[in-house]
Design a protein around this motif. Structure first.
Motif, PDB file in Angstrom:
ATOM      1  N   GLU A 157       7.615  -0.239  23.910  1.00  0.00           N
ATOM      2  CA  GLU A 157       8.767  -0.390  23.379  1.00  0.00           C
ATOM      3  C   GLU A 157       9.200   0.342  22.065  1.00  0.00           C
ATOM      4  N   THR A 158      10.463   0.378  21.925  1.00  0.00           N
ATOM      5  CA  THR A 158      10.681   1.352  20.861  1.00  0.00           C
ATOM      6  C   THR A 158      10.475   0.479  19.577  1.00  0.00           C
ATOM      7  N   LEU A 159      10.028   1.206  18.546  1.00  0.00           N
ATOM      8  CA  LEU A 159      10.127   0.456  17.093  1.00  0.00           C
ATOM      9  C   LEU A 159      11.175   1.184  16.285  1.00  0.00           C
ATOM     10  N   SER A 160      12.254   0.441  16.346  1.00  0.00           N
ATOM     11  CA  SER A 160      13.459   0.861  15.781  1.00  0.00           C
ATOM     12  C   SER A 160      13.544   0.311  14.257  1.00  0.00           C
ATOM     13  N   ASP A 161      12.784  -0.784  14.156  1.00  0.00           N
ATOM     14  CA  ASP A 161      12.907  -1.585  12.692  1.00  0.00           C
ATOM     15  C   ASP A 161      12.326  -0.648  11.717  1.00  0.00           C
ATOM     16  N   ASP A 162      12.847  -0.375  10.748  1.00  0.00           N
ATOM     17  CA  ASP A 162      12.101   0.574   9.851  1.00  0.00           C
ATOM     18  C   ASP A 162      11.267  -0.072   8.964  1.00  0.00           C
ATOM     19  N   ALA A 163      11.254  -1.058   8.838  1.00  0.00           N
ATOM     20  CA  ALA A 163      10.302  -1.929   7.827  1.00  0.00           C
ATOM     21  C   ALA A 163       8.914  -1.933   8.597  1.00  0.00           C
ATOM     22  N   ARG A 164       9.048  -2.276   9.955  1.00  0.00           N
ATOM     23  CA  ARG A 164       7.809  -2.454  10.854  1.00  0.00           C
ATOM     24  C   ARG A 164       7.280  -0.998  11.023  1.00  0.00           C
ATOM     25  N   ALA A 165       8.021  -0.103  11.485  1.00  0.00           N
ATOM     26  CA  ALA A 165       7.741   1.320  11.640  1.00  0.00           C
ATOM     27  C   ALA A 165       6.785   1.870  10.400  1.00  0.00           C
ATOM     28  N   THR A 166       7.570   1.391   9.217  1.00  0.00           N
ATOM     29  CA  THR A 166       6.696   1.938   8.004  1.00  0.00           C
ATOM     30  C   THR A 166       5.502   1.289   7.722  1.00  0.00           C
ATOM     31  N   ALA A 167       5.465   0.290   8.082  1.00  0.00           N
ATOM     32  CA  ALA A 167       4.134  -0.537   7.822  1.00  0.00           C
ATOM     33  C   ALA A 167       3.104  -0.175   8.909  1.00  0.00           C
ATOM     34  N   VAL A 168       3.576   0.197  10.038  1.00  0.00           N
ATOM     35  CA  VAL A 168       2.427   0.735  11.054  1.00  0.00           C
ATOM     36  C   VAL A 168       2.047   1.921  10.772  1.00  0.00           C
ATOM     37  N   VAL A 169       2.910   2.995  10.212  1.00  0.00           N
ATOM     38  CA  VAL A 169       2.532   4.159   9.756  1.00  0.00           C
ATOM     39  C   VAL A 169       1.684   4.164   8.589  1.00  0.00           C
ATOM     40  N   ASP A 170       1.749   3.306   7.575  1.00  0.00           N
ATOM     41  CA  ASP A 170       1.136   3.040   6.384  1.00  0.00           C
ATOM     42  C   ASP A 170      -0.261   2.831   6.714  1.00  0.00           C
ATOM     43  N   ARG A 171      -0.347   1.694   7.746  1.00  0.00           N
ATOM     44  CA  ARG A 171      -1.590   1.256   8.123  1.00  0.00           C
ATOM     45  C   ARG A 171      -2.504   2.501   8.922  1.00  0.00           C
ATOM     46  N   PHE A 172      -1.789   3.213   9.717  1.00  0.00           N
ATOM     47  CA  PHE A 172      -2.279   4.044  10.327  1.00  0.00           C
ATOM     48  C   PHE A 172      -3.024   5.374   9.482  1.00  0.00           C
ATOM     49  N   LEU A 173      -2.265   5.607   8.616  1.00  0.00           N
ATOM     50  CA  LEU A 173      -2.513   6.831   7.471  1.00  0.00           C
ATOM     51  C   LEU A 173      -3.754   6.283   6.729  1.00  0.00           C
ATOM     52  N   ALA A 174      -3.851   4.730   6.326  1.00  0.00           N
ATOM     53  CA  ALA A 174      -5.039   4.359   5.509  1.00  0.00           C
ATOM     54  C   ALA A 174      -6.263   4.408   6.107  1.00  0.00           C
ATOM     55  N   ASP A 175      -5.993   4.088   7.672  1.00  0.00           N
ATOM     56  CA  ASP A 175      -7.164   4.144   8.417  1.00  0.00           C
ATOM     57  C   ASP A 175      -7.757   5.512   8.393  1.00  0.00           C
ATOM     58  N   LEU A 176      -6.968   6.441   8.575  1.00  0.00           N
ATOM     59  CA  LEU A 176      -7.207   7.734   8.696  1.00  0.00           C
ATOM     60  C   LEU A 176      -7.798   8.271   7.487  1.00  0.00           C
ATOM     61  N   GLU A 177      -7.391   7.854   6.272  1.00  0.00           N
ATOM     62  CA  GLU A 177      -8.007   8.457   4.996  1.00  0.00           C
ATOM     63  C   GLU A 177      -9.473   7.677   4.897  1.00  0.00           C
ATOM     64  N   ALA A 178      -9.654   6.271   5.252  1.00  0.00           N
ATOM     65  CA  ALA A 178     -10.793   5.778   5.167  1.00  0.00           C
ATOM     66  C   ALA A 178     -11.776   6.145   6.135  1.00  0.00           C
ATOM     67  N   SER A 179     -11.475   6.790   7.209  1.00  0.00           N
ATOM     68  CA  SER A 179     -12.463   7.406   8.117  1.00  0.00           C
ATOM     69  C   SER A 179     -12.785   8.840   7.624  1.00  0.00           C
ATOM     70  N   GLU A 180     -11.743   9.527   6.856  1.00  0.00           N
ATOM     71  CA  GLU A 180     -12.295  10.932   6.309  1.00  0.00           C
ATOM     72  C   GLU A 180     -13.238  10.764   5.108  1.00  0.00           C
ATOM     73  N   LYS A 181     -12.942   9.681   4.386  1.00  0.00           N
ATOM     74  CA  LYS A 181     -13.726   9.349   3.094  1.00  0.00           C
ATOM     75  C   LYS A 181     -15.489   8.983   3.603  1.00  0.00           C
ATOM     76  N   ALA A 182     -15.181   8.102   4.755  1.00  0.00           N
ATOM     77  CA  ALA A 182     -16.826   7.794   5.116  1.00  0.00           C
ATOM     78  C   ALA A 182     -17.471   9.087   5.850  1.00  0.00           C
ATOM     79  N   ALA A 183     -16.646   9.907   6.331  1.00  0.00           N
ATOM     80  CA  ALA A 183     -17.354  11.170   7.078  1.00  0.00           C
ATOM     81  C   ALA A 183     -18.054  12.098   5.991  1.00  0.00           C
ATOM     82  N   GLN A 184     -17.277  11.966   4.648  1.00  0.00           N
ATOM     83  CA  GLN A 184     -18.034  12.751   3.731  1.00  0.00           C
ATOM     84  C   GLN A 184     -19.176  12.336   3.153  1.00  0.00           C
TER      85      GLN A 184
END
Length: 184
Positions: A157-184
């Motif tokens: 489905e398309t995520l056309s709701d901006d609030a929901r899209a922003t929340a998904v993106v922020d959660r994804f980036l936070a997970d990505l940053e957490a995985s980088e810090k754990a790798a170090q």
């Protein structure tokens, strides 16, 4: 007449010694000697003494002048030596002052260079930080768009709701940053 004179002389000469002159010759010779002696005594000797006195005075004057010139030369030499010593001392002081000024100038130049380097470094750090923030924002935006497109493809489905899209993106980036810090 010459014959008669020679005959008279020969007749008179027989009685006398040939080494002793006749009395009239002695008298006339004595008169001439006295006249010459008086002339020399009265005229020539005073002029000679006067000339010798003048020469003596001139020589003594020249000796005095030479002594005075020698004293002046010695005084001038002492003055020259003193001035030369002063000039050498002053030159040493000037060299030392120039060295001190050179050291101060070098220290000031080092301080200025250090301050300039710190300023340039700080400006570079702030510029790098600003570019990093810009790149981070740009990357978030692009990653967010890609994540939304991928998530939409996965979910179906398309995520056309901006609030929901922003929340998904922020959660994804936070997970990505957490995985980088754990790798170090």
């Amino acid at each position: 007449m010459l014959n008669a004179l020679v005959t008279n002389l020969a007749a008179e000469g027989e009685n006398q010694n040939p080494l002793i002159p006749a009395w009239y010759d002695i008298i006339w010779s004595a008169v001439c000697f006295i006249v010459i002696l008086v002339v020399v005594w009265r005229v020539a000797l005073p002029k000679l003494y006067e000339l010798l006195d003048k020469r003596s005075a001139a020589i003594e004057g020249n000796i005095a002048k030479a002594d005075e010139a020698q004293k002046q030369a010695e005084a001038a030499l002492e003055e020259y030596t003193r001035q030369l010593a002063e000039a050498r001392t002053e030159a040493g002081e000037i060299r030392e002052a120039a060295r001190e000024d050179g050291k101060k100038i070098v220290a000031e130049a080092k301080e200025t260079a250090t301050a300039e380097a710190a300023r340039v470094t700080a400006a570079a750090h702030s510029q790098i930080e600003a570019e990093r923030q810009t790149a981070l924002v740009s990357l978030r935006s692009e990653v967010g768009t890609l994540a939304i497109d991928l998530a939409g493809g996965v979910v179906g489905e398309t995520l056309s709701d901006d609030a929901r899209a922003t929340a998904v993106v922020d959660r994804f980036l936070a997970d990505l940053e957490a995985s980088e810090k754990a790798a170090q």
